[in-house]
Design an enzyme around this catalytic site. Structure first.
Site: not given
Ligand code: NAP
Length: 249
Positions: A143, A156
């Site tokens: 990130s 984080y």
């Molecule tokens: P999200 O919408 O919260 O989705 C997270 C996904 O990861 C869900 O499918 C969830 O499934 C799964 N997950 C969470 N904990 C887990 C675990 N312990 N084991 C296996 N699966 C797990 O998040 P997102 O926004 O798509 O983010 C995805 C990645 O991008 C993350 O690493 C986040 O830090 C990074 N990121 C996001 C942003 C942003 O602006 N959204 C920015 C920078 C980086 P379950 O609910 O079944 O656990």
């Protein structure tokens, strides 16, 4: 020609958001995929069915990314099903935001376990397979917060900065065996993770983005397709932002 034809990919945490976008793009580009999730079994089944109905090859595993034994099981399952593993996208991640004064050990530990230890676990569990193949692309989702820090996200930010150091070390260690490792650093992407931000905070984020919009999971997925494909065979150890210009080095 599809960019990922003949390749097998693992995407962690792909029932929604960025992981789901990557899984869809990978299947569209001809990859056979495996994805994991922690809790949303119903969503995972529906998504798997959807990908298969569209002609994709897909398997899913309920596996907590923070659990090494479960991760070893996932890698074993992929090899049993597909016989190889070419791309690992370490995407699973959580936030537990709070200011330092209120940050208890659980908030620290669980975020480090899920976001950083998980990346070590998949890499370790897949290492023998990748070394034997003498090829592979590891893509770790960090990130921009890991580059810049963010008040209320010390846990984080530490986990996401840790991913960068880990990836660069792995890239140096196994580059000679034909295995690449890169970091993708998204900025502000519209997913459930960011959906609950108050209007005011959202406006502040958007103000700092030259392209004046939030990113989409597809924006991140396109870079992951490139890094997983043979279009990027001379790229390793890099951190690439997908952030609309929010952070410029
Ligand atoms: P999200 O919408 O919260 O989705 C997270 C996904 O990861 C869900 O499918 C969830 O499934 C799964 N997950 C969470 N904990 C887990 C675990 N312990 N084991 C296996 N699966 C797990 O998040 P997102 O926004 O798509 O983010 C995805 C990645 O991008 C993350 O690493 C986040 O830090 C990074 N990121 C996001 C942003 C942003 O602006 N959204 C920015 C920078 C980086 P379950 O609910 O079944 O656990």
């Amino acid at each position: 020609m599809k960019l990922l034809e003949g390749k097998v990919a693992l995407i962690t945490g792909a029932t929604r958001g960025i992981g789901k976008g990557i899984a869809e793009a990978y299947v569209a580009q001809g990859a056979k995929i495996a994805f994991t999730y922690r809790s949303s079994a119903e969503k995972a089944k529906a998504f798997e069915d959807e990908l298969k109905a569209a002609g994709g090859e897909c398997i899913s595993f309920q596996a907590d990314a923070a659990d090494f034994a479960a991760t070893e099981g996932v890698i074993k399952g992929i090899i049993e099903a597909y016989g190889r593993l070419d791309i690992i996208v370490n995407n699973a991640g959580i936030t537990k935001d709070t200011l330092m004064l209120r940050m208890d050990l659980e908030k620290w530990q669980s975020v480090l376990d899920t976001n950083l230890n998980s990346v070590f676990y998949t890499t370790k569990a897949a290492m023998r397979t990748l070394l034997k193949q003498r090829s592979g692309s590891i893509i770790n989702i960090s990130s921009v917060v890991g580059l810049q820090g963010n008040a209320g996200q010390a846990n984080y930010a530490a986990s996401k900065a840790g991913i960068i150091g880990f990836t660069k070390s792995v890239a140096r260690e196994i580059g000679s065996r034909g295995i690449r490792a890169n970091v993708v650093a998204p900025g502000f992407i519209a997913t459930e993770m960011t959906a609950e931000l108050p209007e005011k905070e959202l406006a502040t984020w958007l103000e700092g983005i030259p392209l004046k919009r939030a990113g989409s999971p597809e924006d991140v997925a396109q870079l992951c397709v490139f890094l997983g494909s043979d279009m990027s065979t001379y790229i390793t150890g890099q951190v690439m932002n997908v952030d609309g210009g929010m952070v410029m080095a």
